[in-house]
Motif scaffolding. Structure first.
Motif, PDB file in Angstrom:
ATOM      1  N   VAL A  70       5.021  48.875 -62.197  1.00  0.00           N
ATOM      2  CA  VAL A  70       6.199  48.163 -61.695  1.00  0.00           C
ATOM      3  C   VAL A  70       7.303  49.167 -61.418  1.00  0.00           C
ATOM      4  O   VAL A  70       7.716  49.922 -62.306  1.00  0.00           O
ATOM      5  CB  VAL A  70       6.685  47.114 -62.714  1.00  0.00           C
ATOM      6  N   SER A  71       7.783  49.192 -60.190  1.00  0.00           N
ATOM      7  CA  SER A  71       8.835  50.139 -59.815  1.00  0.00           C
ATOM      8  C   SER A  71      10.181  49.450 -59.811  1.00  0.00           C
ATOM      9  O   SER A  71      10.295  48.247 -59.592  1.00  0.00           O
ATOM     10  CB  SER A  71       8.554  50.727 -58.428  1.00  0.00           C
ATOM     11  N   ARG A  72      11.213  50.239 -60.075  1.00  0.00           N
ATOM     12  CA  ARG A  72      12.574  49.710 -60.087  1.00  0.00           C
ATOM     13  C   ARG A  72      13.520  50.790 -59.587  1.00  0.00           C
ATOM     14  O   ARG A  72      13.219  51.976 -59.672  1.00  0.00           O
ATOM     15  CB  ARG A  72      12.968  49.252 -61.484  1.00  0.00           C
ATOM     16  N   GLY A  73      14.651  50.377 -59.077  1.00  0.00           N
ATOM     17  CA  GLY A  73      15.649  51.343 -58.630  1.00  0.00           C
ATOM     18  C   GLY A  73      15.131  52.217 -57.504  1.00  0.00           C
ATOM     19  O   GLY A  73      14.458  51.767 -56.579  1.00  0.00           O
ATOM     20  N   GLU A  74      15.417  53.510 -57.609  1.00  0.00           N
ATOM     21  CA  GLU A  74      15.046  54.457 -56.563  1.00  0.00           C
ATOM     22  C   GLU A  74      13.694  55.112 -56.805  1.00  0.00           C
ATOM     23  O   GLU A  74      13.264  55.964 -56.028  1.00  0.00           O
ATOM     24  CB  GLU A  74      16.127  55.547 -56.460  1.00  0.00           C
TER      25      GLU A  74
ATOM     26  N   CYS B 245       2.596  49.535 -66.719  1.00  0.00           N
ATOM     27  CA  CYS B 245       3.575  50.601 -66.937  1.00  0.00           C
ATOM     28  C   CYS B 245       4.708  50.516 -65.933  1.00  0.00           C
ATOM     29  O   CYS B 245       4.638  49.795 -64.946  1.00  0.00           O
ATOM     30  CB  CYS B 245       2.902  51.967 -66.839  1.00  0.00           C
ATOM     31  N   GLY B 246       5.762  51.286 -66.208  1.00  0.00           N
ATOM     32  CA  GLY B 246       6.866  51.433 -65.276  1.00  0.00           C
ATOM     33  C   GLY B 246       6.560  52.556 -64.305  1.00  0.00           C
ATOM     34  O   GLY B 246       5.648  53.357 -64.516  1.00  0.00           O
ATOM     35  N   ALA B 247       7.335  52.623 -63.223  1.00  0.00           N
ATOM     36  CA  ALA B 247       7.070  53.603 -62.170  1.00  0.00           C
ATOM     37  C   ALA B 247       7.127  55.037 -62.681  1.00  0.00           C
ATOM     38  O   ALA B 247       6.384  55.908 -62.209  1.00  0.00           O
ATOM     39  CB  ALA B 247       8.065  53.413 -61.029  1.00  0.00           C
ATOM     40  N   ASP B 248       8.015  55.303 -63.647  1.00  0.00           N
ATOM     41  CA  ASP B 248       8.158  56.671 -64.134  1.00  0.00           C
ATOM     42  C   ASP B 248       6.934  57.138 -64.910  1.00  0.00           C
ATOM     43  O   ASP B 248       6.727  58.339 -65.103  1.00  0.00           O
ATOM     44  CB  ASP B 248       9.413  56.800 -64.997  1.00  0.00           C
TER      45      ASP B 248
END
Length: 265
Positions: free
Chosen positions: A168-172, A137-140
């Protein structure tokens, strides 16, 4: 004697409306990270689009989302599209989808090794490590665990504790904070793998749909084959974006109605 790595399958659930290059990139990042742990060998990836019963605004028919995902993943030799979840008449809880796929993975494992291991995830055959399934999944995504009415507590326990997540995290975005703020996620911190994406890619399916509605280019955001399919079938128009408008997401209504039964019931 070197420890044998645990075979690992990564499962991504979601709308994939449409699938983007970023969706596919998550699999590559996660595989690299899990290999670097020295504990796992990623042996496969599964993209599982949600069914039409999800009720999200702008969600095009599953048959189109499945077709686009298959086109996008033609170049992958380890990630595939699975239609089971998308073919269910009603929205399927993520934990039920994970149970289904893990059951299939264990059956294939038993057939290939000639070893029956039943359904107890904690048993272990040291001669041939039993495969695992983790949610990609994505961080959100971690923040959704805190949305009232969206998840049942025992589902969060099972996803995080029994299976595990690769996030997986991205950005802030800071998934570490989501893990810290949740008692459940903190309890299973060792089963939650946080992956940092250092090459910034903020592509979102929402922005892709918006650009398509406005007649703008989405080249290099999604594969050319997917762009061709979208134009061929006239998807992501102003009319399609109104689909399911004012409809409450199915998870919010279903969770309050009945408990989830095991696939064996």
């Amino acid at each position: 004697m070197a420890t044998r790595r645990v075979p690992l399958v990564l499962l991504a659930c979601g709308s994939f409306n449409p699938i983007t290059n970023q969706h596919m990139r998550l699999f590559e990042l996660a595989r690299d990270h899990m290999h670097r742990t020295g504990q796992y060998q990623v042996v496969g990836g599964i993209v599982s689009p949600v069914s039409d019963g999800y009720g999200k605004q702008g969600l095009v028919l599953a048959k189109h989302r499945i077709a686009m995902a298959k086109l996008a993943l033609q170049s992958s030799n380890w990630v595939r599209v699975d239609e089971w979840e998308s073919q269910q008449q009603d929205w399927t809880e993520t934990v039920v989808t994970m149970r289904y796929h893990y059951g299939r993975i264990l059956k294939e494992y038993e057939q290939s090794t000639g070893t029956y291991i039943g359904s107890d995830i904690d048993s272990n055959d040291s001669s041939s490590p039993r495969p695992e399934l983790k949610l990609l999944c994505g961080a959100d995504f971690l923040d959704t665990f805190e949305i009232p009415g969206l998840w049942l507590d025992d589902h969060v326990e099972e996803v995080a504790g029994r299976f595990g997540l690769v996030c997986v995290s991205r950005g802030e975005l800071q998934p570490e904070r989501a893990v810290h703020d949740s008692d459940t996620l903190s309890r299973y911190r060792q089963n939650i793998f946080l992956v940092r994406e250092w090459v910034r890619n903020e592509t979102s399916a929402t922005e892709v749909r918006r650009a398509l509605r406005r007649g703008q280019s989405v080249k290099y955001l999604i594969p050319d084959s997917v762009i061709d399919y979208i134009h061929q079938h006239n998807l992501y128009t102003e009319d399609s974006e109104r689909r399911n408008k004012d409809t409450l997401l199915r998870p919010l209504t279903k969770q309050a109605q009945e408990p989830v039964k095991s696939l064996d019931d």
